[in-house]
Scaffold this active site. Sequence first.
Site, PDB file in Angstrom:
ATOM      1  N   ASP A  41     -44.843  33.395 -50.978  1.00  0.00           N
ATOM      2  CA  ASP A  41     -46.255  33.676 -51.274  1.00  0.00           C
ATOM      3  C   ASP A  41     -46.829  34.379 -50.046  1.00  0.00           C
ATOM      4  OD1 ASP A  41     -48.860  33.532 -52.470  1.00  0.00           O
ATOM      5  OD2 ASP A  41     -49.316  31.759 -51.273  1.00  0.00           O
ATOM      6  N   SER A  42     -48.061  34.846 -50.190  1.00  0.00           N
ATOM      7  CA  SER A  42     -48.731  35.460 -49.043  1.00  0.00           C
ATOM      8  C   SER A  42     -49.037  34.421 -47.959  1.00  0.00           C
ATOM      9  CB  SER A  42     -50.050  36.077 -49.503  1.00  0.00           C
ATOM     10  OG  SER A  42     -50.864  35.067 -50.070  1.00  0.00           O
ATOM     11  N   TYR A  73     -53.049  38.872 -49.573  1.00  0.00           N
ATOM     12  CA  TYR A  73     -52.473  39.979 -50.334  1.00  0.00           C
ATOM     13  C   TYR A  73     -53.505  40.550 -51.310  1.00  0.00           C
ATOM     14  CZ  TYR A  73     -47.470  39.254 -49.104  1.00  0.00           C
ATOM     15  OH  TYR A  73     -46.255  39.171 -48.467  1.00  0.00           O
ATOM     16  N   GLY A  74     -54.434  39.699 -51.721  1.00  0.00           N
ATOM     17  CA  GLY A  74     -55.431  40.119 -52.717  1.00  0.00           C
ATOM     18  C   GLY A  74     -56.258  41.318 -52.282  1.00  0.00           C
ATOM     19  N   CYS A 104     -46.758  33.866 -56.161  1.00  0.00           N
ATOM     20  CA  CYS A 104     -48.025  34.516 -55.837  1.00  0.00           C
ATOM     21  C   CYS A 104     -48.349  35.425 -57.024  1.00  0.00           C
ATOM     22  CB  CYS A 104     -47.848  35.321 -54.556  1.00  0.00           C
ATOM     23  SG  CYS A 104     -49.246  36.364 -54.131  1.00  0.00           S
ATOM     24  N   THR A 106     -50.633  37.675 -57.147  1.00  0.00           N
ATOM     25  CA  THR A 106     -50.919  39.023 -56.667  1.00  0.00           C
ATOM     26  C   THR A 106     -49.618  39.804 -56.469  1.00  0.00           C
ATOM     27  OG1 THR A 106     -52.775  38.016 -55.499  1.00  0.00           O
ATOM     28  CG2 THR A 106     -52.236  40.280 -54.915  1.00  0.00           C
ATOM     29  N   GLU A 184     -57.252  28.172 -48.126  1.00  0.00           N
ATOM     30  CA  GLU A 184     -56.239  28.152 -47.063  1.00  0.00           C
ATOM     31  C   GLU A 184     -56.852  27.578 -45.778  1.00  0.00           C
ATOM     32  OE1 GLU A 184     -53.101  30.460 -47.617  1.00  0.00           O
ATOM     33  OE2 GLU A 184     -52.357  30.520 -45.584  1.00  0.00           O
ATOM     34  N   CYS A 217     -54.026  32.242 -59.360  1.00  0.00           N
ATOM     35  CA  CYS A 217     -53.743  32.350 -57.930  1.00  0.00           C
ATOM     36  C   CYS A 217     -53.140  31.006 -57.544  1.00  0.00           C
ATOM     37  CB  CYS A 217     -55.025  32.608 -57.136  1.00  0.00           C
ATOM     38  SG  CYS A 217     -54.795  32.504 -55.344  1.00  0.00           S
ATOM     39  N   THR A 218     -52.078  31.037 -56.764  1.00  0.00           N
ATOM     40  CA  THR A 218     -51.381  29.777 -56.474  1.00  0.00           C
ATOM     41  C   THR A 218     -52.155  28.880 -55.499  1.00  0.00           C
ATOM     42  OG1 THR A 218     -50.032  30.999 -54.879  1.00  0.00           O
ATOM     43  CG2 THR A 218     -49.068  30.585 -57.047  1.00  0.00           C
ATOM     44  N   HIS A 219     -53.234  29.408 -54.942  1.00  0.00           N
ATOM     45  CA  HIS A 219     -54.091  28.553 -54.111  1.00  0.00           C
ATOM     46  C   HIS A 219     -55.017  27.681 -54.969  1.00  0.00           C
ATOM     47  CE1 HIS A 219     -52.915  31.318 -50.919  1.00  0.00           C
ATOM     48  NE2 HIS A 219     -53.494  30.537 -50.027  1.00  0.00           N
TER      49      HIS A 219
END
Length: 304
Positions: A41-42, A73-74, A104, A106, A184, A217-219
């Site tokens: 992921d980013s 990355y977005g 991710c 994105t 994050e 979004c994985t966040h």
Amino acid sequence: MGEIMPMLLMASWHQCAQFLFILSMSIPTAIRAQQPIGIFDSGVGGLTVAAAVARHLPHESIVYFGDTAHMPYGEKSVEAIQHYSQRIADFLLALPCKCIIIACHTASAAAAAILAKHIGSRALLLDVIQPVVSAVNEAGIAQVGIISTARTYKSGVYPAGLRQYNPALRVAAKPTPSLAQMIEEGLHRAPKVMAAVAEHYLSDPLFDDIEGLILACTHYPLIKTHIARYYEQRQGTAPKIFDSTDTVARALAHALAQEQLICPNTEQLPIHRFFVSDYTAAFEQTAALFFEQNIRLQHYPIWD
Ligand code: DGL
């Protein structure tokens, strides 16, 4: 484990509404079930996917790479994301990983097709978008909302993928810039901030009447409860929430089983390794929250 047919698990997903196993005519590559699963992921958001994989497939070893040097990355160009993704895939292939998960949305939107070509028959490739698209389709809803990074929103891959299954599906997509960075940085632990953020993004009339909401979004799984609370306070019930945790882990389990690549249950405990391209001690704390257990992040200077 014996040799498997060279293949790629559906990566260029928007060309087809099903998982595809693309058979290549090149020399079969030997992939063994004991090899680890590579996840990237980013940043640390993809650890929500890694945690689900560890829950569903407890004997698998995981190598995680978070490109914290380039997060978010977005806000990056498609070309930049493709470049980063290929370099990270090379790192994971060299270990060697039997499977790579683009954890991710994105990077899945921007680089899945190019990665499929790049990786060829060297490993399975799984993105996080297709399993979510399938889950939404199976839920049989008529109207769905999507929140994502700006880059995923601009790609249009979610609406396109969803409409391949159901052209009549009403799709309301909205970019939620900065939300991944806020999470994050740990702001998901500040309930008042998150209540305001949920109100800010989700009160958009675009989302009135949605029956499902995709956290693209994985966040975002880390703010699932804040989102549910926002809806419960506003209208009593929340729409069905789709994210890329258990959904992706189940798709992975299915793909590995199909190719006889599930790691057998032996005496040996799985070994998980976590790398980031830029290290700060604070990441380690955040990463532990994302992965749901203590982990030790290692700095791997992939860009030096
Ligand atoms: N976790 C990434 C995703 O799923 C987004 C974070 C970023 O912008 O780097 O899209």
